[in-house]
Design a protein around this motif. Structure first.
Motif, PDB file in Angstrom:
ATOM      1  N   ILE A   4      10.899  10.847  52.979  1.00 19.81           N
ATOM      2  CA  ILE A   4      10.659  12.212  53.427  1.00 19.81           C
ATOM      3  C   ILE A   4       9.860  12.212  54.732  1.00 19.81           C
ATOM      4  CG2 ILE A   4       9.409  14.338  52.881  1.00 19.81           C
ATOM      5  CD1 ILE A   4      12.013  14.133  51.410  1.00 19.81           C
ATOM      6  N   GLU A   5       8.902  11.273  54.840  1.00 14.52           N
ATOM      7  CA  GLU A   5       8.068  11.229  56.037  1.00 14.52           C
ATOM      8  C   GLU A   5       8.910  10.932  57.276  1.00 14.52           C
ATOM      9  OE1 GLU A   5       7.414   9.668  53.204  1.00 14.52           O
ATOM     10  OE2 GLU A   5       5.708  10.849  52.498  1.00 14.52           O
ATOM     11  N   HIS A  17      13.223  25.292  61.771  1.00 15.27           N
ATOM     12  CA  HIS A  17      12.101  25.516  60.855  1.00 15.27           C
ATOM     13  C   HIS A  17      12.579  25.158  59.458  1.00 15.27           C
ATOM     14  CE1 HIS A  17      10.108  27.677  64.123  1.00 15.27           C
ATOM     15  NE2 HIS A  17      11.244  28.283  64.316  1.00 15.27           N
ATOM     16  N   VAL A  18      12.356  23.908  59.053  1.00 14.43           N
ATOM     17  CA  VAL A  18      12.973  23.420  57.826  1.00 14.43           C
ATOM     18  C   VAL A  18      11.955  23.209  56.719  1.00 14.43           C
ATOM     19  CG1 VAL A  18      14.872  22.308  59.046  1.00 14.43           C
ATOM     20  CG2 VAL A  18      12.813  20.993  58.527  1.00 14.43           C
ATOM     21  N   GLU A  19      12.460  23.341  55.512  1.00 14.14           N
ATOM     22  CA  GLU A  19      11.692  23.035  54.312  1.00 14.14           C
ATOM     23  C   GLU A  19      12.107  21.640  53.880  1.00 14.14           C
ATOM     24  OE1 GLU A  19      11.040  24.922  49.839  1.00 14.14           O
ATOM     25  OE2 GLU A  19      12.039  26.099  51.391  1.00 14.14           O
ATOM     26  N   ILE A  20      11.373  20.638  54.346  1.00 16.37           N
ATOM     27  CA  ILE A  20      11.799  19.249  54.206  1.00 16.37           C
ATOM     28  C   ILE A  20      11.915  18.825  52.744  1.00 16.37           C
ATOM     29  CG2 ILE A  20       9.483  18.253  54.322  1.00 16.37           C
ATOM     30  CD1 ILE A  20      12.637  16.838  56.031  1.00 16.37           C
ATOM     31  N   SER A  21      11.157  19.449  51.857  1.00 16.17           N
ATOM     32  CA  SER A  21      11.201  19.061  50.444  1.00 16.17           C
ATOM     33  C   SER A  21      12.535  19.381  49.797  1.00 16.17           C
ATOM     34  CB  SER A  21      10.072  19.755  49.669  1.00 16.17           C
ATOM     35  OG  SER A  21      10.247  21.157  49.700  1.00 16.17           O
ATOM     36  N   THR A  22      13.348  20.198  50.463  1.00 14.89           N
ATOM     37  CA  THR A  22      14.650  20.567  49.895  1.00 14.89           C
ATOM     38  C   THR A  22      15.751  19.606  50.315  1.00 14.89           C
ATOM     39  OG1 THR A  22      15.306  21.974  51.772  1.00 14.89           O
ATOM     40  CG2 THR A  22      13.959  22.989  50.028  1.00 14.89           C
ATOM     41  N   LEU A  23      15.416  18.616  51.122  1.00 14.77           N
ATOM     42  CA  LEU A  23      16.437  17.719  51.661  1.00 14.77           C
ATOM     43  C   LEU A  23      17.182  16.984  50.548  1.00 14.77           C
ATOM     44  CD1 LEU A  23      16.273  15.442  54.701  1.00 14.77           C
ATOM     45  CD2 LEU A  23      16.780  14.412  52.498  1.00 14.77           C
ATOM     46  N   LYS A  24      18.503  16.996  50.629  1.00 16.94           N
ATOM     47  CA  LYS A  24      19.316  16.237  49.684  1.00 16.94           C
ATOM     48  C   LYS A  24      20.612  15.811  50.343  1.00 16.94           C
ATOM     49  CE  LYS A  24      21.268  20.425  47.541  1.00 16.94           C
ATOM     50  NZ  LYS A  24      21.467  21.156  46.271  1.00 16.94           N
ATOM     51  N   SER A  25      21.162  14.713  49.866  1.00 16.33           N
ATOM     52  CA  SER A  25      22.419  14.203  50.393  1.00 16.33           C
ATOM     53  C   SER A  25      23.515  15.224  50.179  1.00 16.33           C
ATOM     54  CB  SER A  25      22.775  12.881  49.708  1.00 16.33           C
ATOM     55  OG  SER A  25      23.933  12.323  50.267  1.00 16.33           O
ATOM     56  N   THR A  28      31.036  14.229  51.122  1.00 17.60           N
ATOM     57  CA  THR A  28      31.717  13.013  50.661  1.00 17.60           C
ATOM     58  C   THR A  28      32.302  12.206  51.818  1.00 17.60           C
ATOM     59  OG1 THR A  28      33.787  14.245  50.342  1.00 17.60           O
ATOM     60  CG2 THR A  28      32.307  14.064  48.441  1.00 17.60           C
ATOM     61  N   GLY A  29      31.726  12.350  53.018  1.00 16.35           N
ATOM     62  CA  GLY A  29      32.270  11.663  54.187  1.00 16.35           C
ATOM     63  C   GLY A  29      32.179  10.154  54.079  1.00 16.35           C
ATOM     64  N   HIS A  30      33.146   9.464  54.708  1.00 18.05           N
ATOM     65  CA  HIS A  30      33.189   8.002  54.680  1.00 18.05           C
ATOM     66  C   HIS A  30      32.288   7.366  55.733  1.00 18.05           C
ATOM     67  CE1 HIS A  30      36.341   8.249  51.833  1.00 18.05           C
ATOM     68  NE2 HIS A  30      37.372   8.289  52.651  1.00 18.05           N
ATOM     69  N   ILE A  31      31.920   8.097  56.782  1.00 14.33           N
ATOM     70  CA  ILE A  31      31.347   7.470  57.971  1.00 14.33           C
ATOM     71  C   ILE A  31      29.873   7.813  58.184  1.00 14.33           C
ATOM     72  CG2 ILE A  31      31.603   7.128  60.452  1.00 14.33           C
ATOM     73  CD1 ILE A  31      33.967   6.097  58.766  1.00 14.33           C
ATOM     74  N   ASN A  32      29.533   9.096  58.320  1.00 16.49           N
ATOM     75  CA  ASN A  32      28.166   9.507  58.627  1.00 16.49           C
ATOM     76  C   ASN A  32      27.376   9.813  57.356  1.00 16.49           C
ATOM     77  OD1 ASN A  32      28.706   9.433  61.447  1.00 16.49           O
ATOM     78  ND2 ASN A  32      29.599  11.477  61.346  1.00 16.49           N
ATOM     79  N   ASP A  33      26.050   9.783  57.465  1.00 15.09           N
ATOM     80  CA  ASP A  33      25.162  10.195  56.378  1.00 15.09           C
ATOM     81  C   ASP A  33      24.718  11.630  56.644  1.00 15.09           C
ATOM     82  OD1 ASP A  33      25.289   7.655  55.237  1.00 15.09           O
ATOM     83  OD2 ASP A  33      23.584   6.943  56.407  1.00 15.09           O
ATOM     84  N   THR A  34      24.900  12.513  55.669  1.00 15.66           N
ATOM     85  CA  THR A  34      24.646  13.932  55.866  1.00 15.66           C
ATOM     86  C   THR A  34      23.669  14.452  54.821  1.00 15.66           C
ATOM     87  OG1 THR A  34      26.911  14.198  56.706  1.00 15.66           O
ATOM     88  CG2 THR A  34      25.743  16.212  56.073  1.00 15.66           C
ATOM     89  N   TYR A  35      22.743  15.306  55.272  1.00 19.27           N
ATOM     90  CA  TYR A  35      21.734  15.900  54.399  1.00 19.27           C
ATOM     91  C   TYR A  35      21.670  17.401  54.653  1.00 19.27           C
ATOM     92  CZ  TYR A  35      20.301  11.002  54.588  1.00 19.27           C
ATOM     93  OH  TYR A  35      20.292   9.631  54.568  1.00 19.27           O
ATOM     94  N   ARG A  36      21.394  18.133  53.591  1.00 20.05           N
ATOM     95  CA  ARG A  36      21.224  19.576  53.725  1.00 20.05           C
ATOM     96  C   ARG A  36      19.734  19.922  53.614  1.00 20.05           C
ATOM     97  NH1 ARG A  36      23.608  24.619  50.001  1.00 20.05           N
ATOM     98  NH2 ARG A  36      22.393  26.232  51.084  1.00 20.05           N
ATOM     99  N   LEU A  37      19.279  20.852  54.459  1.00 24.55           N
ATOM    100  CA  LEU A  37      17.898  21.317  54.431  1.00 24.55           C
ATOM    101  C   LEU A  37      17.871  22.839  54.448  1.00 24.55           C
ATOM    102  CD1 LEU A  37      17.933  18.863  56.974  1.00 24.55           C
ATOM    103  CD2 LEU A  37      15.582  18.916  56.154  1.00 24.55           C
ATOM    104  N   LYS A  38      16.929  23.412  53.734  1.00 28.16           N
ATOM    105  CA  LYS A  38      16.762  24.860  53.745  1.00 28.16           C
ATOM    106  C   LYS A  38      15.899  25.283  54.927  1.00 28.16           C
ATOM    107  CE  LYS A  38      17.605  26.234  48.977  1.00 28.16           C
ATOM    108  NZ  LYS A  38      17.102  27.019  47.833  1.00 28.16           N
ATOM    109  N   ASN A  39      16.177  26.474  55.395  1.00 28.64           N
ATOM    110  CA  ASN A  39      15.414  27.069  56.488  1.00 28.64           C
ATOM    111  C   ASN A  39      14.201  27.789  55.910  1.00 28.64           C
ATOM    112  OD1 ASN A  39      14.524  28.545  58.762  1.00 28.64           O
ATOM    113  ND2 ASN A  39      16.615  28.697  59.546  1.00 28.64           N
ATOM    114  N   LEU A  40      13.047  27.588  56.516  1.00 34.19           N
ATOM    115  CA  LEU A  40      11.844  28.296  56.074  1.00 34.19           C
ATOM    116  C   LEU A  40      11.967  29.800  56.296  1.00 34.19           C
ATOM    117  CD1 LEU A  40       9.063  25.844  57.300  1.00 34.19           C
ATOM    118  CD2 LEU A  40       9.549  26.474  54.931  1.00 34.19           C
TER     119      LEU A  40
END
Length: 374
Positions: A4-5, A17-25, A28-40
């Motif tokens: 998280i850091e 302006h993100v709520e980092i604690s909400t980050l999650k993978s 289903t892409g084969h190539i890049n790593d993707t994460y979703r974050l909520k907006n504060l």
């Protein structure tokens, strides 16, 4: 996953302006790593953060330049016609605080951020003719809106991406080097690929090079690269990493590859891989409704060639990666890329068996719009 850091440090580089604690993978892409974050800011857009695979995409700044050019063009088109909502129907990249639309961290990794479009969904497997029809309209409209963007402006982010001759050369090199000792395990697959290699050179023939126009295309038209709204209506084409100059048949063929298969692209049970012709018909109908404003007869006649080429090429790519030790695609098991190869070759066999009737459907839809006479 990054800590998280570390991800907090990365997100802090963007204008968000993100709520980092909400980050999650995410995805289903084969190539890049993707994460979703909520907006504060709860009433504003959420975000997607992506680590770009710079082993695949060697020049990330140019990739981002391509994306920005295409996004700007699409949004300008929508604003000029007054049709659609550019903020909801076109991707929006988030700039860094220093200006660029990407950030390179201390480890050399590249990151980008875009708006997450709420109340949308994607499908890895198409379930209804309505969904297929909407997919056809989405990718057809995407091509139509970019028809006046010069392909010469686009950087080739992956050289020879759909050049089957080059892909077969890469496979031949893998066979010769055999770094993991796997060639002996795939003799049947190699024989199948060799048997069809001659018929797959259509787009590299001199006649086609002279007659088929190069256009700005997507190059990765899997159905899950279309966002649908909650009513299953197409809303936005996503994943613009590979937008480059190419032939419309490439995009048509890759879309059909993922839409027509009744199961997943890596199903272990090959008997499950059969064609859902009604979905092909629905996609073709939606596609023709959008491309009728620009597509020419040479391109129409090339579409079935794209339908056959793309699963063949994907099989070649999966098998090459398997022989090389799974360097390119993410895998879930030791023989995942071999499993994918076999599934694509079975799909190709089915497509060959139905190619004539599928081409008839393409021409039938084309005649509805007076695009072809015979």
């Amino acid at each position: 996953m990054k800590t998280i850091e570390n991800l907090f440090e990365i997100t802090s580089k963007f204008k968000c302006h993100v709520e980092i604690s909400t980050l999650k993978s995410y995805g289903t892409g084969h190539i890049n790593d993707t994460y979703r974050l909520k907006n504060l800011v709860t009433e504003d857009y959420d975000y997607l953060l992506q680590k770009i695979n710079h082993q695949v995409f060697k020049n990330v700044p140019k990739l981002i330049e391509n994306m920005c050019r295409v996004i700007a063009h699409l949004k300008k088109q929508m604003l000029s016609t007054g049709e659609g909502n550019p903020d909801k129907e076109v991707m929006t990249l988030v700039a860094t605080k220093e200006g660029p639309y990407f950030y390179q961290d201390s480890n050399g990794n590249y990151w980008r951020m875009c708006h997450f479009l709420k109340d949308t969904k994607t499908y890895d497997v198409v379930e209804t003719a309505q969904q297929a029809y909407e997919g056809g309209k989405a990718f057809g409209k995407f091509q139509a809106m970019l028809v006046d963007l010069s392909p010469d402006l686009m950087y080739e982010v992956i050289p020879d991406f759909h050049h089957i001759g080059k892909r077969l050369e890469q496979l031949a090199q893998a066979r010769t080097e055999d770094p993991k000792g796997r060639v002996a395990l795939v003799q049947e697959e190699l024989e199948t690929i060799d048997a069809s290699s001659g018929s797959m050179s259509f787009f590299q023939q001199d006649e086609q090079l002279l007659t088929l126009p190069r256009r700005v295309i997507h190059y990765d038209t899997k159905f899950n690269n279309v966002l649908l709204n909650l009513e299953d209506r197409a809303q936005c084409v996503i994943d613009l990493d590979t937008v480059m100059a190419g032939y419309v048949a490439y995009d048509f063929g890759d879309a059909i590859r993922t839409i027509i298969n009744r199961t997943t692209e890596d199903d272990k049970e090959l008997s499950n891989i059969t064609l859902n012709i009604p979905l092909f018909n629905a996609y073709t109908k939606g596609y023709m409704e959008e491309v009728r404003q620009f597509i020419n007869e040479w391109e129409l006649r090339s579409l079935i060639k794209g339908v056959l080429l793309l699963p063949y090429m994907q099989a070649v790519r999966f098998l090459t990666d398997y022989i090389n030790g799974d360097r390119y695609y993410k895998i879930e098991s030791e023989h995942h890329n071999l499993q994918r190869t076999r599934a694509q070759l079975k799909l190709l066999k089915e497509l060959f068996a139905h190619a004539e009737s599928m081409e008839d459907r393409i021409f039938k839809e084309a005649r509805k719009h007076q695009l072809i006479n015979s």
